[in-house]
Design an enzyme around this catalytic site. Structure first.
Site, PDB file in Angstrom:
ATOM      1  N   PHE A  11       0.638  -1.391  -0.034  1.00  0.00           N
ATOM      2  CA  PHE A  11      -0.081  -0.127  -0.012  1.00  0.00           C
ATOM      3  C   PHE A  11       1.057   1.222   0.200  1.00  0.00           C
ATOM      4  CE2 PHE A  11      -2.250   2.781   3.336  1.00  0.00           C
ATOM      5  CZ  PHE A  11      -2.596   4.002   2.517  1.00  0.00           C
ATOM      6  N   ALA A  73       8.661  -3.037   4.390  1.00  0.00           N
ATOM      7  CA  ALA A  73       8.491  -4.504   4.467  1.00  0.00           C
ATOM      8  C   ALA A  73       8.275  -4.750   5.904  1.00  0.00           C
ATOM      9  CB  ALA A  73       9.379  -5.237   3.594  1.00  0.00           C
ATOM     10  N   TYR A 140       3.577  -6.490  17.823  1.00  0.00           N
ATOM     11  CA  TYR A 140       3.724  -5.722  16.815  1.00  0.00           C
ATOM     12  C   TYR A 140       4.352  -4.423  17.129  1.00  0.00           C
ATOM     13  CZ  TYR A 140       2.656  -2.358  13.204  1.00  0.00           C
ATOM     14  OH  TYR A 140       2.925  -1.558  12.053  1.00  0.00           O
ATOM     15  N   ARG A 264     -13.552  -3.886  21.044  1.00  0.00           N
ATOM     16  CA  ARG A 264     -12.720  -4.772  21.121  1.00  0.00           C
ATOM     17  C   ARG A 264     -11.628  -4.878  22.158  1.00  0.00           C
ATOM     18  NH1 ARG A 264     -11.308  -4.796  14.812  1.00  0.00           N
ATOM     19  NH2 ARG A 264     -11.146  -2.830  15.216  1.00  0.00           N
TER      20      ARG A 264
END
Length: 305
Positions: A11, A73, A140, A264
């Site tokens: 993207f 990446a 992450y 969430r």
């Protein structure tokens, strides 16, 4: 300049590649196509389908005279980082380290690294500036933050310059609504199909939405500015998720009422990043407000259908 863009079929990376080529640079793309798409690859770029963790990465540097690296990446799925932290760390930490080792061996001048606002966690104050304490809430966040340390060490030991960007919520053309797609692309995809958008929580939670073309502009400026600095990229304004649906309905001339589902766990309530450093150091400022950015994005997706 001869510039390597990792994740150049993705993207953000593919939009950066297009702008670099338009500016007259030679561009090399490395992408394993795990989430990037062949259709995003600029035909004027040299493409290698290689994983950053592979030893074969050295061939890219041997066959080209790379002066700068723009590193996008990454494994970007927060839930995947929680469920499979080894996979997440392999891609984001070890992959970056293998890249930096090649940068060292082949005397790359500078690395521009895409970090994330995820490293800040739940904010103590708004807007969040670069000095805000880090309260990482996922694997992450850890795997995006760790390479920041390596970049600083490689600069001190080997003289490789860097700019670290921490992005707010990026949206725009080529964002994939599937998988870990951003809320804008998910809502646009749902609403163009005539479906009611799904909001988790009451919709009052807010985000700092920044158009991908503003991200692209900052990356090009960082080729020659912002050496060895950490810089937020944001609009320094926030909109609620309910407001986002309202804007999309206005642009599309729809009246689709959102479906509300339980919030969430782990979702941050409010997020907005300060951008004064980007303005002062890069001479950058965002060109798209949310309404104009959404109009441009929707026009892009309409042309695809």
């Amino acid at each position: 300049m001869e510039i390597l863009v990792t994740g150049g079929a993705g993207f953000i990376g593919s939009n950066i590649v297009d702008a670099l080529i338009k500016a007259g640079h030679q561009v090399i793309i490395v992408d394993n196509l795990s989430s990037g798409k062949k259709k995003n690859i600029n035909k004027l770029a040299k493409f290698y389908q290689i994983d950053l963790c592979q030893n074969d990465l050295a061939r890219v540097f041997q066959e080209n005279k790379i002066t700068h690296v723009i590193h996008h990446a990454a494994q970007i799925d927060v839930q995947a980082s929680i469920e499979n932290p080894l996979f997440d760390a392999r891609n984001n930490i070890l992959g970056t380290l293998n890249l930096l080792e090649n940068c060292r061996e082949f005397a790359v001048e500078k690395v521009i690294y895409a970090s994330s606002a995820a490293v800040y966690g739940e904010p103590d104050y708004l807007p969040v500036d670069e000095k805000h304490p880090l309260k990482i809430m996922s694997g992450y966040g850890i795997s995006k933050h760790t390479p920041e340390h390596y970049l600083k060490v490689y600069q001190e030991l080997y003289g490789i310059n860097y700019t670290i960007f921490r992005y707010a919520n990026v949206y725009g053309p080529r964002q994939d609504p599937a998988g870990e797609g951003g809320v804008v692309s998910i809502f646009v995809d749902q609403m163009l199909a005539g479906k009611r958008p799904v909001i988790f929580g009451d919709g009052s939670q807010s985000r700092d939405f920044i158009h991908v073309y503003d991200i692209v502009k900052a990356n090009l400026l960082a080729l020659s500015k912002g050496n060895n600095l950490l810089i937020n990229l944001s609009t320094e304004s926030r909109s609620s998720i309910k407001e986002l649906v309202k804007y999309l309905n206005k642009i599309l001339a729809f009246n689709l009422k959102p479906i509300y589902k339980p919030a969430r766990s782990g979702d941050i309530l409010h997020s907005v990043l300060a951008n004064s450093q980007a303005r002062q150091i890069l001479g950058w400022q965002p060109e798209y407000d949310l309404l104009s950015g959404l109009e441009q994005t929707i026009n892009y997706y309409k042309k695809l259908n």
